[in-house]
Scaffold this active site. Sequence first.
Site, PDB file in Angstrom:
ATOM      1  N   PHE A 118     -58.683  30.157 -80.674  1.00  7.03           N
ATOM      2  CA  PHE A 118     -59.533  29.094 -80.129  1.00  7.03           C
ATOM      3  C   PHE A 118     -60.749  29.677 -79.421  1.00  7.03           C
ATOM      4  O   PHE A 118     -61.867  29.195 -79.583  1.00  7.03           O
ATOM      5  CB  PHE A 118     -58.739  28.213 -79.163  1.00  7.03           C
ATOM      6  CG  PHE A 118     -59.557  27.093 -78.587  1.00  7.03           C
ATOM      7  CD1 PHE A 118     -59.811  25.952 -79.337  1.00  7.03           C
ATOM      8  CD2 PHE A 118     -60.105  27.187 -77.320  1.00  7.03           C
ATOM      9  CE1 PHE A 118     -60.591  24.913 -78.815  1.00  7.03           C
ATOM     10  CE2 PHE A 118     -60.878  26.160 -76.792  1.00  7.03           C
ATOM     11  CZ  PHE A 118     -61.118  25.025 -77.547  1.00  7.03           C
ATOM     12  N   ASP A 129     -51.479  32.311 -76.137  1.00  6.34           N
ATOM     13  CA  ASP A 129     -52.126  31.716 -77.308  1.00  6.34           C
ATOM     14  C   ASP A 129     -52.526  32.848 -78.252  1.00  6.34           C
ATOM     15  O   ASP A 129     -52.362  34.024 -77.927  1.00  6.34           O
ATOM     16  CB  ASP A 129     -53.318  30.851 -76.897  1.00  6.34           C
ATOM     17  CG  ASP A 129     -54.397  31.638 -76.162  1.00  6.34           C
ATOM     18  OD1 ASP A 129     -54.357  32.878 -76.194  1.00  6.34           O
ATOM     19  OD2 ASP A 129     -55.275  31.014 -75.541  1.00  6.34           O
ATOM     20  N   SER A 130     -53.050  32.491 -79.407  1.00  2.88           N
ATOM     21  CA  SER A 130     -53.293  33.510 -80.435  1.00  2.88           C
ATOM     22  C   SER A 130     -54.656  34.178 -80.318  1.00  2.88           C
ATOM     23  O   SER A 130     -54.916  35.182 -80.971  1.00  2.88           O
ATOM     24  CB  SER A 130     -53.203  32.870 -81.821  1.00  2.88           C
ATOM     25  OG  SER A 130     -54.264  31.940 -81.994  1.00  2.88           O
ATOM     26  N   ASP A 136     -50.487  22.575 -71.813  1.00  2.00           N
ATOM     27  CA  ASP A 136     -51.267  23.504 -70.988  1.00  2.00           C
ATOM     28  C   ASP A 136     -52.686  22.975 -70.914  1.00  2.00           C
ATOM     29  O   ASP A 136     -53.146  22.279 -71.832  1.00  2.00           O
ATOM     30  CB  ASP A 136     -51.285  24.911 -71.599  1.00  2.00           C
ATOM     31  CG  ASP A 136     -52.328  25.029 -72.704  1.00  2.00           C
ATOM     32  OD1 ASP A 136     -53.437  25.520 -72.443  1.00  2.00           O
ATOM     33  OD2 ASP A 136     -52.050  24.576 -73.835  1.00  2.00           O
ATOM     34  N   ASP A 163     -54.681  30.658 -85.826  1.00  2.00           N
ATOM     35  CA  ASP A 163     -55.069  29.495 -86.628  1.00  2.00           C
ATOM     36  C   ASP A 163     -56.571  29.302 -86.540  1.00  2.00           C
ATOM     37  O   ASP A 163     -57.247  29.924 -85.718  1.00  2.00           O
ATOM     38  CB  ASP A 163     -54.333  28.227 -86.159  1.00  2.00           C
ATOM     39  CG  ASP A 163     -54.709  27.843 -84.725  1.00  2.00           C
ATOM     40  OD1 ASP A 163     -55.017  28.755 -83.917  1.00  2.00           O
ATOM     41  OD2 ASP A 163     -54.700  26.653 -84.394  1.00  2.00           O
ATOM     42  N   GLN A 192     -52.357  21.743 -87.917  1.00  2.00           N
ATOM     43  CA  GLN A 192     -53.784  21.431 -87.941  1.00  2.00           C
ATOM     44  C   GLN A 192     -54.027  20.292 -88.932  1.00  2.00           C
ATOM     45  O   GLN A 192     -53.089  19.756 -89.505  1.00  2.00           O
ATOM     46  CB  GLN A 192     -54.593  22.679 -88.284  1.00  2.00           C
ATOM     47  CG  GLN A 192     -54.625  23.745 -87.177  1.00  2.00           C
ATOM     48  CD  GLN A 192     -55.451  23.343 -85.975  1.00  2.00           C
ATOM     49  OE1 GLN A 192     -56.107  22.297 -85.954  1.00  2.00           O
ATOM     50  NE2 GLN A 192     -55.411  24.162 -84.935  1.00  2.00           N
TER      51      GLN A 192
END
Length: 393
Positions: free
Chosen positions: A98, A94-95, A268, A148, A191
């Site tokens: 979150f 993931d980036s 996931d 994001d 989003q």
Amino acid sequence: MTTESFTFTVNKTDGAARTGEIRMPRGVIRTPAFMPVGTAATVKAMYPDQVKALGADVVLGNTYHLMLRPGAERVAKLGGLHQFMNWPYPILTDSGGFQVMSLSALRKIDETGVTFQSHIDGSTHVLTPERSIEIQGLLGSDIQMQLDECVKLPCSDEVAEKAMRLSLRWAERCRVAFGEQPGKAMFGIVQGGAVERLRIESAKELTALDLKGYAIGGLAVGEPQDVMLRMIETVEPHMPKEKPRYLMGVGTPDDIVEAVRRGVDMFDCVMPTRAGRHGQVFTRHGRMNLRNARFAEDVSPLDPESKCTASNTYSRAYLHHLVRSNEILGMMLLTWNNLAYYQELMAGLRKAIAEGRLDDYIGEVKEGWVKGERDSKAEIGQHADNIAMAAEG
């Protein structure tokens, strides 16, 4: 058979549902796929070979946690994440966005990126779209996610729109930073909160970037299931059919089967591993809490029909004892059972789509959960009656 490039093939459809394969140099990901979460370069309480043996083709690594500890540059120096954690198969990262949103008490978001304080030692870090991609590259990730801004639901339309537009601008910067990496992929993230027009606009704008895959983000963050499913139905027609679709952070077995029915390919969630460490199990008979006293003398296994040793060998009474005693083995066995169930569920979904009987299969799966719940209530009632009779003497 692997390939030197990243490819996705849809082999069969059943309504909106698809089964197919993502092929890349490190392996083939059969879809629909559930990706066990390996937050800190480990799927908690599991050996890597166990995870693979259960049927997982890919695991998820967490950019936020790995950038803080042990550090992306250190992982790169040690040969990359695959070698570091002894997982030679595909890894999706993931980036980091979150966790920055959910874990950090102090953060500042602007056009540049996110400035935040580490939850470990309070040190200050700046995560930009370019740095996120750089970190994922240092880790050696096969599928990298754009940075994001994820907002919690419910939120106002204005908040959702501002985050969506920022995420689109960051997606373009991530695409440029990622460049051309043969055999690897970068996915964009749709989003828009729970606002249909924003979700559609986000999907269309991301599609125009011609990325190798697309995720639906910002769901399973507090909204009811019907809102999540409505957002998937809204977005699905605007996502390229020839690209994989990934629903981030989802979820329960029921969420997964309903999302597969609506055309999602990848999932996931920490749920099966986290639940296992806290005494909760998922089975064909629904969910059980092994802490409950009614299991103290239950000699039956969790599921005698499962191929998993944790599910078909150990008695519920023994597992109850391990959980109540806070023994590490209890966490290991229940996590093993849960991941086995999730992978069995995914294999069943893939087979049902290939055979054109997905609705029937989902009906059978849900009937098993309902029956298990009925039986559990009956057992609880009998247990209460036995206690009452013993008290009456």
